[in-house]
Design a protein around this motif. Structure first.
Motif, short mmCIF file in Angstrom:
data_model
loop_
_atom_site.label_atom_id
_atom_site.label_comp_id
_atom_site.label_asym_id
_atom_site.label_seq_id
_atom_site.Cartn_x
_atom_site.Cartn_y
_atom_site.Cartn_z
N CYS A 15 0.81 -1.22 0.00
CA CYS A 15 0.00 0.00 0.00
C CYS A 15 0.84 1.27 0.00
O CYS A 15 0.50 2.24 -0.68
CB CYS A 15 -0.97 0.01 1.17
SG CYS A 15 -0.19 0.00 2.80
N GLU A 18 1.84 2.96 -3.25
CA GLU A 18 0.71 3.30 -4.11
C GLU A 18 0.06 4.63 -3.76
O GLU A 18 -0.66 5.20 -4.57
CB GLU A 18 -0.36 2.19 -4.04
CG GLU A 18 0.10 0.87 -4.58
CD GLU A 18 0.51 0.92 -6.04
OE1 GLU A 18 -0.18 1.59 -6.83
OE2 GLU A 18 1.53 0.29 -6.38
N CYS A 41 -7.51 9.19 -2.61
CA CYS A 41 -7.01 9.32 -3.99
C CYS A 41 -7.85 10.26 -4.85
O CYS A 41 -7.65 10.34 -6.06
CB CYS A 41 -6.83 7.96 -4.66
SG CYS A 41 -5.45 7.02 -3.96
N THR A 47 -10.39 5.47 -7.78
CA THR A 47 -10.57 4.67 -6.56
C THR A 47 -9.32 4.78 -5.69
O THR A 47 -8.23 5.09 -6.18
CB THR A 47 -10.80 3.18 -6.90
OG1 THR A 47 -9.67 2.69 -7.62
CG2 THR A 47 -12.06 2.99 -7.72
N GLN A 49 -6.19 3.74 -4.21
CA GLN A 49 -5.23 2.76 -4.69
C GLN A 49 -4.79 1.79 -3.61
O GLN A 49 -4.56 0.62 -3.88
CB GLN A 49 -4.02 3.47 -5.29
CG GLN A 49 -4.37 4.31 -6.51
CD GLN A 49 -5.00 3.50 -7.61
OE1 GLN A 49 -4.31 2.74 -8.28
NE2 GLN A 49 -6.30 3.62 -7.81
N CYS A 50 -4.71 2.25 -2.37
CA CYS A 50 -4.31 1.35 -1.28
C CYS A 50 -5.34 0.23 -1.10
O CYS A 50 -4.97 -0.93 -0.88
CB CYS A 50 -4.08 2.11 0.01
SG CYS A 50 -5.52 3.03 0.62
N ILE A 51 -6.61 0.58 -1.21
CA ILE A 51 -7.67 -0.43 -1.09
C ILE A 51 -7.58 -1.42 -2.24
O ILE A 51 -7.75 -2.62 -2.05
CB ILE A 51 -9.06 0.23 -1.02
CG1 ILE A 51 -9.22 0.98 0.29
CG2 ILE A 51 -10.16 -0.82 -1.18
CD1 ILE A 51 -10.51 1.79 0.40
N GLU A 52 -7.28 -0.91 -3.42
CA GLU A 52 -7.19 -1.77 -4.61
C GLU A 52 -6.11 -2.84 -4.47
O GLU A 52 -6.30 -3.96 -4.92
CB GLU A 52 -6.91 -0.93 -5.87
CG GLU A 52 -8.03 -0.02 -6.26
CD GLU A 52 -9.24 -0.75 -6.81
OE1 GLU A 52 -9.07 -1.75 -7.50
OE2 GLU A 52 -10.35 -0.28 -6.54
N VAL A 53 -4.98 -2.50 -3.85
CA VAL A 53 -3.87 -3.45 -3.78
C VAL A 53 -3.81 -4.26 -2.50
O VAL A 53 -3.08 -5.25 -2.42
CB VAL A 53 -2.50 -2.74 -4.01
CG1 VAL A 53 -2.46 -2.09 -5.38
CG2 VAL A 53 -2.20 -1.74 -2.90
N CYS A 54 -4.56 -3.89 -1.48
CA CYS A 54 -4.49 -4.58 -0.19
C CYS A 54 -5.00 -6.02 -0.31
O CYS A 54 -6.17 -6.25 -0.65
CB CYS A 54 -5.31 -3.84 0.86
SG CYS A 54 -5.24 -4.61 2.49
N ASP A 57 -7.81 -6.75 2.72
CA ASP A 57 -8.95 -5.84 2.91
C ASP A 57 -8.99 -5.22 4.31
O ASP A 57 -10.03 -5.25 4.98
CB ASP A 57 -10.27 -6.56 2.61
CG ASP A 57 -10.36 -7.01 1.16
OD1 ASP A 57 -9.85 -6.28 0.29
OD2 ASP A 57 -10.93 -8.08 0.92
#
Length: 83
Positions: A15, A18, A41, A47, A49-54, A57
């Motif tokens: 995260c 990102e 973001c 969206t 980005q940290c949520i997208e790659v975590c 969750d």
């Protein structure tokens, strides 16, 4: 609202790089998010980005820092003007 990382964080390191606002940092036990720098973001991406790659969750809205999209955009404007 700014985002926060819960104690479910596994310190996977994905995260931090990102975050376009450099709001994510290594805390004492897990990664943390500086609510003064987090814009979800807005202004950078569609969206968070940290949520997208975590992978676990563990990034959620921070109930201690309620903000509207307009407030987050204003924060983005302030942060990018200083850069």
């Amino acid at each position: 609202m700014a985002l926060m990382i819960t104690d479910e964080c596994i310190n996977c390191d994905v995260c931090e790089p990102e975050c376009p606002n450099e709001a994510i940092f290594q805390g004492e036990e897990i990664y943390e998010i500086d609510p003064n720098r987090c814009t979800q973001c807005i202004g950078h991406f569609e969206t968070a980005q940290c949520i997208e790659v975590c992978p676990v969750d563990c990034i959620i809205l921070d109930p201690q820092h309620p903000e509207t999209d307009q407030q987050l955009r204003a924060k983005y404007e302030r942060l990018t003007q200083a850069a």
